[in-house]
Structures are given as C-alpha cells and as structure tokens.
Design a protein around this motif. Structure first.
Motif, mmCIF file in Angstrom:
data_model
loop_
_atom_site.group_PDB
_atom_site.id
_atom_site.type_symbol
_atom_site.label_atom_id
_atom_site.label_comp_id
_atom_site.label_asym_id
_atom_site.label_seq_id
_atom_site.Cartn_x
_atom_site.Cartn_y
_atom_site.Cartn_z
ATOM 1 N N MET A 45 0.831 -1.185 0.000
ATOM 2 C CA MET A 45 0.000 0.000 0.000
ATOM 3 C C MET A 45 0.876 1.249 0.000
ATOM 4 O O MET A 45 1.966 1.257 0.559
ATOM 5 C CB MET A 45 -0.910 0.033 1.230
ATOM 6 N N TYR A 46 0.349 2.264 -0.626
ATOM 7 C CA TYR A 46 1.019 3.551 -0.721
ATOM 8 C C TYR A 46 0.028 4.636 -0.312
ATOM 9 O O TYR A 46 -1.124 4.605 -0.743
ATOM 10 C CB TYR A 46 1.486 3.818 -2.153
ATOM 11 N N ALA A 47 0.471 5.571 0.503
ATOM 12 C CA ALA A 47 -0.336 6.737 0.859
ATOM 13 C C ALA A 47 0.295 7.929 0.159
ATOM 14 O O ALA A 47 1.385 8.372 0.532
ATOM 15 C CB ALA A 47 -0.361 6.941 2.361
ATOM 16 N N ILE A 48 -0.351 8.412 -0.885
ATOM 17 C CA ILE A 48 0.182 9.508 -1.685
ATOM 18 C C ILE A 48 -0.407 10.795 -1.120
ATOM 19 O O ILE A 48 -1.611 10.990 -1.115
ATOM 20 C CB ILE A 48 -0.131 9.291 -3.173
ATOM 21 N N VAL A 49 0.482 11.660 -0.624
ATOM 22 C CA VAL A 49 0.093 12.786 0.218
ATOM 23 C C VAL A 49 0.543 14.106 -0.389
ATOM 24 O O VAL A 49 1.621 14.204 -0.973
ATOM 25 C CB VAL A 49 0.737 12.639 1.620
ATOM 26 N N ASP A 50 -0.286 15.131 -0.212
ATOM 27 C CA ASP A 50 0.142 16.500 -0.469
ATOM 28 C C ASP A 50 -0.513 17.392 0.573
ATOM 29 O O ASP A 50 -1.648 17.144 0.990
ATOM 30 C CB ASP A 50 -0.229 16.979 -1.873
ATOM 31 N N ILE A 51 0.233 18.404 0.997
ATOM 32 C CA ILE A 51 -0.285 19.377 1.950
ATOM 33 C C ILE A 51 -0.027 20.777 1.425
ATOM 34 O O ILE A 51 0.859 20.997 0.593
ATOM 35 C CB ILE A 51 0.354 19.232 3.353
ATOM 36 N N GLU A 52 -0.788 21.721 1.935
ATOM 37 C CA GLU A 52 -0.493 23.140 1.792
ATOM 38 C C GLU A 52 -0.272 23.649 3.205
ATOM 39 O O GLU A 52 -0.824 23.100 4.168
ATOM 40 C CB GLU A 52 -1.644 23.882 1.108
ATOM 41 N N THR A 53 0.547 24.692 3.323
ATOM 42 C CA THR A 53 0.928 25.186 4.640
ATOM 43 C C THR A 53 0.893 26.710 4.696
ATOM 44 O O THR A 53 0.731 27.372 3.671
ATOM 45 C CB THR A 53 2.353 24.722 5.013
ATOM 46 N N THR A 54 1.116 27.232 5.887
ATOM 47 C CA THR A 54 1.193 28.682 6.083
ATOM 48 C C THR A 54 2.570 29.222 5.720
ATOM 49 O O THR A 54 2.804 30.427 5.795
ATOM 50 C CB THR A 54 0.879 29.065 7.542
ATOM 51 N N GLY A 55 3.481 28.360 5.328
ATOM 52 C CA GLY A 55 4.844 28.756 4.957
ATOM 53 C C GLY A 55 5.783 27.596 5.182
ATOM 54 O O GLY A 55 5.350 26.474 5.464
ATOM 55 N N GLY A 56 7.083 27.845 5.068
ATOM 56 C CA GLY A 56 8.038 26.761 5.191
ATOM 57 C C GLY A 56 8.784 26.725 6.501
ATOM 58 O O GLY A 56 9.560 25.818 6.748
ATOM 59 N N GLY A 57 8.579 27.707 7.364
ATOM 60 C CA GLY A 57 9.350 27.810 8.599
ATOM 61 C C GLY A 57 8.882 26.872 9.696
ATOM 62 O O GLY A 57 7.867 26.184 9.568
ATOM 63 N N GLY A 58 9.615 26.878 10.799
ATOM 64 C CA GLY A 58 9.353 25.979 11.913
ATOM 65 C C GLY A 58 8.021 26.184 12.620
ATOM 66 O O GLY A 58 7.483 25.265 13.211
ATOM 67 N N ALA A 59 7.473 27.401 12.563
ATOM 68 C CA ALA A 59 6.192 27.659 13.225
ATOM 69 C C ALA A 59 5.014 27.489 12.260
ATOM 70 O O ALA A 59 3.866 27.633 12.655
ATOM 71 C CB ALA A 59 6.180 29.072 13.803
#
Length: 174
Positions: A1-15
């Motif tokens: 099985m494979y879980a193919i994932v994509d996300i969007e975020t508020t930016g690339g930083g640690g917070a």
C-alpha cells in the motif's frame, strides 16, 4: 500500500502549520481510498501564501483543525509507504503535527522527486509542474493539496509502470 500525500501550509518555517491535506491510498494498481480537507492552522496565513494557494484565513476559519482530521490521516497512512513530491517536506509537517498531539508518527518514505530522477533521468526539471508537463500529466488546481496529490498519483503510477530497475518497493506491506 502507498499513501500519496500533499499538503499546503502557512509557509516553510518551523512555526508554519498545515492549511490543507489530501491523502490517496493506493494499492499499486488503483486508488482505494481518499481523504481531503482544508485545515484550520490556528495561526495567520500570510498574503503571499494566499496568492500562491488561494487559501485564505476566512476559508479555514470554520475548517477542522489537525486534531480533528488526525484519525483519517493516521488510518490512510497506516501500513503504507508515505509517498509525496519532496516527501520530507510533507512528512515533516505531518510528523510535527502528530508530535504536538504527543504522538510519535513514523512512516517509511518514498519521494517522487528522487524516484523520477532515477526512473526518468535527464529531464530539465523535477518540480511537480515541470515534471508533469514533461510527462503530459494534467494538473488541476495547482498548489492545492487535492489537485497536486492527484497529479502525484498519476506520476507515481507512471513511475511504477516504468520502474525497470525496481527502485519502488512493491511487497513491503503486502
């Protein structure tokens, strides 16, 4: 099985936090389950992210938090390879979200950027947009989790079909 994932975020930083997630569970032949949701990041979404993704603070105000979607994410990724384009980025955010819930999240990774470099060597670019253009894979809703994940599913299926050197494990979780 494979879980193919994509996300969007508020930016690339640690917070930074997740604003949208899509997971396609795939058995190596076809999609067997899908989860998609906007996610209230509980922090401000900067204007440059809204320009890129189209996701703004008002859109996510009444959306579930990561806490609310954790069960779906856990279930669809359990006993599956975690597959993503630039997998460490998506995986790092999800792992951090589970960590904030005092849960250790561990999945084995497959990165479609790395696999594409091995299986389709010599292309001018391995960004998702350029790779999909080179391989004639359509992307609907670019820079949105569902659209990018769906394109990554098509890319992954092409990788599976063209993997003559067996770079992609096909029997690990079966």
């Amino acid at each position: 099985m494979y879980a193919i994932v994509d996300i969007e975020t508020t930016g690339g930083g640690g917070a930074a936090r997740i604003t949208e997630i899509a997971v396609f569970r795939h058995d190596g032949v076809k999609i067997v389950d899908v989860f998609h949701s906007l996610v209230n990041p509980e922090i401000y979404i900067p204007p440059f992210i809204t320009r890129l993704t189209g996701i703004d603070n008002a859109m996510v105000a009444d959306s579930p938090t990561f806490y609310d979607v954790q069960d779906s994410v856990r279930a669809l990724t359990k006993d599956a390879w975690f597959v993503a384009h630039n997998a460490r980025f998506d995986y790092g955010f999800i792992k951090r979200e589970f960590g904030a819930l005092d849960e250790y999240f561990q999945r084995d990774l497959l990165c479609t950027v790395q696999l594409s470099r091995k299986i389709f060597p010599g292309l001018r670019s391995y960004s998702l947009g350029n790779l999909c253009e080179s391989l004639e894979i359509g992307i609907e809703d670019r820079h949105r989790a569902h659209g990018d994940a769906k394109a990554t599913v098509r890319l992954f299926e092409m990788l599976l079909l063209n993997d003559r050197q067996k770079h992609i494990p096909t029997d690990f979780y079966q």
